[in-house]
Scaffold this active site. Structure first.
Site, PDB file in Angstrom:
ATOM      1  N   TYR A  25      -2.951 -11.240  14.796  1.00 58.24           N
ATOM      2  CA  TYR A  25      -3.269 -10.978  14.218  1.00 58.24           C
ATOM      3  C   TYR A  25      -4.341  -9.419  14.532  1.00 58.24           C
ATOM      4  CZ  TYR A  25      -3.680  -7.878   9.771  1.00 58.24           C
ATOM      5  OH  TYR A  25      -4.246  -6.505   8.869  1.00 58.24           O
TER       6      TYR A  25
ATOM      7  N   LYS B  28      -3.820  -5.438  15.915  1.00 53.83           N
ATOM      8  CA  LYS B  28      -4.396  -4.263  15.294  1.00 53.83           C
ATOM      9  C   LYS B  28      -5.489  -3.492  16.013  1.00 53.83           C
ATOM     10  CE  LYS B  28      -3.181  -3.765  11.484  1.00 53.83           C
ATOM     11  NZ  LYS B  28      -1.815  -2.764  10.393  1.00 53.83           N
TER      12      LYS B  28
ATOM     13  N   LEU C  36       0.587  -1.302  -0.193  1.00 57.92           N
ATOM     14  CA  LEU C  36      -0.137   0.104   0.159  1.00 57.92           C
ATOM     15  C   LEU C  36       0.831   1.284  -0.166  1.00 57.92           C
ATOM     16  CD1 LEU C  36      -2.969   1.291   0.271  1.00 57.92           C
ATOM     17  CD2 LEU C  36      -2.331   0.817   2.467  1.00 57.92           C
TER      18      LEU C  36
ATOM     19  N   THR D 250      -7.881  -3.152   9.797  1.00 54.41           N
ATOM     20  CA  THR D 250      -8.181  -4.564   9.530  1.00 54.41           C
ATOM     21  C   THR D 250      -9.322  -5.394   9.782  1.00 54.41           C
ATOM     22  OG1 THR D 250      -7.686  -6.924   8.530  1.00 54.41           O
ATOM     23  CG2 THR D 250      -7.032  -6.505  11.011  1.00 54.41           C
ATOM     24  N   ASP D 251     -10.168  -5.626   8.880  1.00 55.78           N
ATOM     25  CA  ASP D 251     -11.455  -7.024   8.587  1.00 55.78           C
ATOM     26  C   ASP D 251     -11.079  -7.982   9.588  1.00 55.78           C
ATOM     27  OD1 ASP D 251      -9.230  -7.871   6.689  1.00 55.78           O
ATOM     28  OD2 ASP D 251     -11.523  -9.086   6.043  1.00 55.78           O
TER      29      ASP D 251
HETATM   30  N1  LIG Z   1      -2.104  -7.198   3.204  1.00 53.54           N
HETATM   31  C1  LIG Z   1      -3.335  -6.915   3.209  1.00 53.54           C
HETATM   32  O1  LIG Z   1      -4.284  -7.692   2.256  1.00 53.54           O
HETATM   33  C2  LIG Z   1      -4.164  -6.178   4.341  1.00 53.54           C
HETATM   34  C3  LIG Z   1      -5.544  -6.498   4.964  1.00 53.54           C
HETATM   35  C4  LIG Z   1      -6.176  -5.706   5.533  1.00 53.54           C
HETATM   36  C5  LIG Z   1      -5.293  -4.593   6.012  1.00 53.54           C
HETATM   37  N2  LIG Z   1      -3.738  -4.826   5.619  1.00 53.54           N
HETATM   38  C6  LIG Z   1      -3.173  -3.432   6.566  1.00 53.54           C
HETATM   39  O2  LIG Z   1      -2.699  -2.691   5.669  1.00 53.54           O
HETATM   40  C7  LIG Z   1      -1.185  -2.094   6.113  1.00 53.54           C
HETATM   41  C8  LIG Z   1      -0.491  -2.334   4.747  1.00 53.54           C
HETATM   42  O3  LIG Z   1      -0.232  -3.808   4.131  1.00 53.54           O
HETATM   43  P1  LIG Z   1       0.355  -4.255   3.067  1.00 53.54           P
HETATM   44  O4  LIG Z   1      -0.130  -5.097   2.652  1.00 53.54           O
HETATM   45  O5  LIG Z   1       0.760  -3.048   2.349  1.00 53.54           O
HETATM   46  O6  LIG Z   1       1.587  -4.174   3.247  1.00 53.54           O
HETATM   47  P2  LIG Z   1       3.566  -4.373   3.446  1.00 53.54           P
HETATM   48  O7  LIG Z   1       3.134  -4.545   1.493  1.00 53.54           O
HETATM   49  O8  LIG Z   1       3.649  -5.994   4.370  1.00 53.54           O
HETATM   50  O9  LIG Z   1       4.198  -3.283   4.040  1.00 53.54           O
HETATM   51  C9  LIG Z   1       4.634  -2.998   5.656  1.00 53.54           C
HETATM   52  C10 LIG Z   1       6.093  -2.083   5.552  1.00 53.54           C
HETATM   53  O10 LIG Z   1       5.878  -1.491   6.336  1.00 53.54           O
HETATM   54  C11 LIG Z   1       7.200  -1.957   6.856  1.00 53.54           C
HETATM   55  N3  LIG Z   1       7.370  -2.580   8.720  1.00 53.54           N
HETATM   56  C12 LIG Z   1       7.338  -3.334   8.976  1.00 53.54           C
HETATM   57  N4  LIG Z   1       7.390  -3.567   9.797  1.00 53.54           N
HETATM   58  C13 LIG Z   1       7.788  -2.524  10.658  1.00 53.54           C
HETATM   59  C14 LIG Z   1       8.859  -1.727  11.856  1.00 53.54           C
HETATM   60  N5  LIG Z   1       8.370  -2.531  13.016  1.00 53.54           N
HETATM   61  N6  LIG Z   1       8.712  -0.255  11.938  1.00 53.54           N
HETATM   62  C15 LIG Z   1       8.718   0.183  10.281  1.00 53.54           C
HETATM   63  N7  LIG Z   1       7.977  -0.363   9.664  1.00 53.54           N
HETATM   64  C16 LIG Z   1       8.073  -1.865   9.380  1.00 53.54           C
HETATM   65  C17 LIG Z   1       7.804  -3.228   5.776  1.00 53.54           C
HETATM   66  O11 LIG Z   1       8.607  -3.114   5.883  1.00 53.54           O
HETATM   67  P3  LIG Z   1       9.964  -5.004   5.880  1.00 53.54           P
HETATM   68  O12 LIG Z   1       8.717  -5.751   4.415  1.00 53.54           O
HETATM   69  O13 LIG Z   1      11.259  -4.541   4.946  1.00 53.54           O
HETATM   70  O14 LIG Z   1       9.939  -5.362   6.866  1.00 53.54           O
HETATM   71  C18 LIG Z   1       6.853  -2.899   4.917  1.00 53.54           C
HETATM   72  O15 LIG Z   1       7.340  -2.234   3.809  1.00 53.54           O
HETATM   73  C19 LIG Z   1      -0.718  -2.969   7.695  1.00 53.54           C
HETATM   74  O16 LIG Z   1      -1.018  -1.173   8.990  1.00 53.54           O
HETATM   75  C20 LIG Z   1      -1.923  -4.258   7.345  1.00 53.54           C
HETATM   76  O17 LIG Z   1      -2.043  -4.581   8.414  1.00 53.54           O
HETATM   77  C21 LIG Z   1      -3.400  -4.922   5.150  1.00 53.54           C
END
Ligand SMILES: NC(=O)c1ccc[n+]([C@@H]2O[C@H](COP(=O)([O-])OP(=O)(O)OC[C@H]3O[C@@H](n4cnc5c(N)ncnc54)[C@H](OP(=O)(O)O)[C@@H]3O)[C@@H](O)[C@H]2O)c1
Length: 299
Positions: free
Chosen positions: A125, A129, A12, A98-99
């Protein structure tokens, strides 16, 4: 306006960097760890953003079960560090939730959860959250909590693939697919989500907002639709959650709906099938038969 995006190279995060363009300041995990409160305050003071969008998370559901301390440190206390530091410099903070904060109360539920629904997470999780959401509500005077679900988009996270891409790729290589058919969600395109987050911030909307593409489906239906649009013939078998033998429990139904978007004159998102079709085309995963694309699911 300056908008700090934490997790800027995530799935995202990359789309948020695009939509905010020259207003964006992006910080990756290498730049900043949200668990380190002192560094978080230093970053706020250095960049003095008007808004901070925190996408950092541990969201691998199985990893959260195995290492709940890490999940809590990032998803809850780390998010609180960001909210407090943003509050200290007078910035607004947006937290992506998240859902999976839903799903535990009524197993037979079949109507989408709105913002006023009672949360009841089933796994670590969701628990961490929800804890993050609550800490932000009490730590920041100007907060936006965006709950979303089942993300897919052109930019990928470190794992390097999205669910629909994985389904199409596996099917093309002749692999037999088995996908759970008893978990229903609202899949969401990250570009659509990023644009809506920008609209919410530009309209100074605060509080809790559900932002997903319209409609709902099971993971099996999501996979079938991806294969249909991509024009791939494959054997795909619907299975029950128990088949996966995961440690974490998962919601059988977690589709989201929003009252808040309409009340704030922010457009609802298009149907997930339409977003999926555009995504697969842009990703060049659609097999063209005589130049004719296949239709997405009926609305
Ligand atoms: N993916 C889904 O389907 C989904 C669904 C519902 C909600 N969400 C929420 O949406 C948000 C974005 O999700 P996404 O899919 O874009 O996740 P993502 O691609 O994994 O991105 C998360 C980013 O946060 C970084 N990160 C992890 N731990 C960290 C820390 N301690 N300090 C600073 N940065 C850190 C990661 O870096 P590294 O990878 O280098 O650790 C990564 O760049 C999240 O909050 C997630 O809970 C996601």
């Amino acid at each position: 306006m300056t908008v700090m995006i934490i997790g800027a190279n995530g799935q995202l995060g990359q789309d948020l960097m695009s939509v905010f363009d020259d207003e964006a300041v992006g910080l990756t995990h290498d730049d900043l760890d949200v668990r380190d409160a002192v560094s978080v305050i230093a970053a706020m003071q250095a960049y003095r953003p008007d808004w901070v969008i925190n996408t950092a998370a541990v969201h691998n559901v199985e990893e959260c079960e195995r290492n709940s301390a890490l999940a809590y440190a990032v998803n809850a206390s780390g998010a609180c560090n960001v909210a407090r530091a943003a509050n200290e410099i007078g910035a607004g903070v947006a937290y992506i939730s998240t859902d999976y904060v839903f799903g535990g109360a009524v197993r037979s539920r079949r109507n989408p959860f709105r913002e006023d629904a009672t949360t009841h997470p089933l796994n670590m999780y969701g628990v961490t959250k929800r804890a993050g959401e609550r800490m932000i509500m009490t730590s920041s005077n100007r907060h936006l909590i965006v709950r979303t679900a089942g993300l897919f988009g052109l930019a990928t996270s470190r794992k390097g693939w999205t669910f629909p891409e994985l389904m199409v790729t596996k099917a093309r290589s002749g692999e037999q697919l088995r996908v759970v058919n008893d978990q229903v969600l609202s899949p969401t395109n990250t570009a659509d989500l990023a644009r809506t987050i920008r609209d919410l911030i530009q309209n100074e909307v605060t509080g809790l907002v559900h932002v997903t593409n319209e409609g709902e489906c099971s993971w099996y239906e999501f996979a079938c639709e991806a294969l249909k649009i991509a024009g791939v013939r494959a054997t795909i078998e619907p299975v029950q959650t128990e088949y996966a033998r995961d440690r974490a429990r998962r919601p059988s139904y977690s589709a989201l709906d929003s009252l808040t978007l309409g009340n704030n004159e922010v457009d609802r998102l298009r149907h997930w099938g339409e977003a999926l079709e555009q995504y697969l085309r842009e990703k060049d995963l659609v097999f063209h038969v005589g130049g004719t694309a296949r239709k997405a699911v009926p609305r």
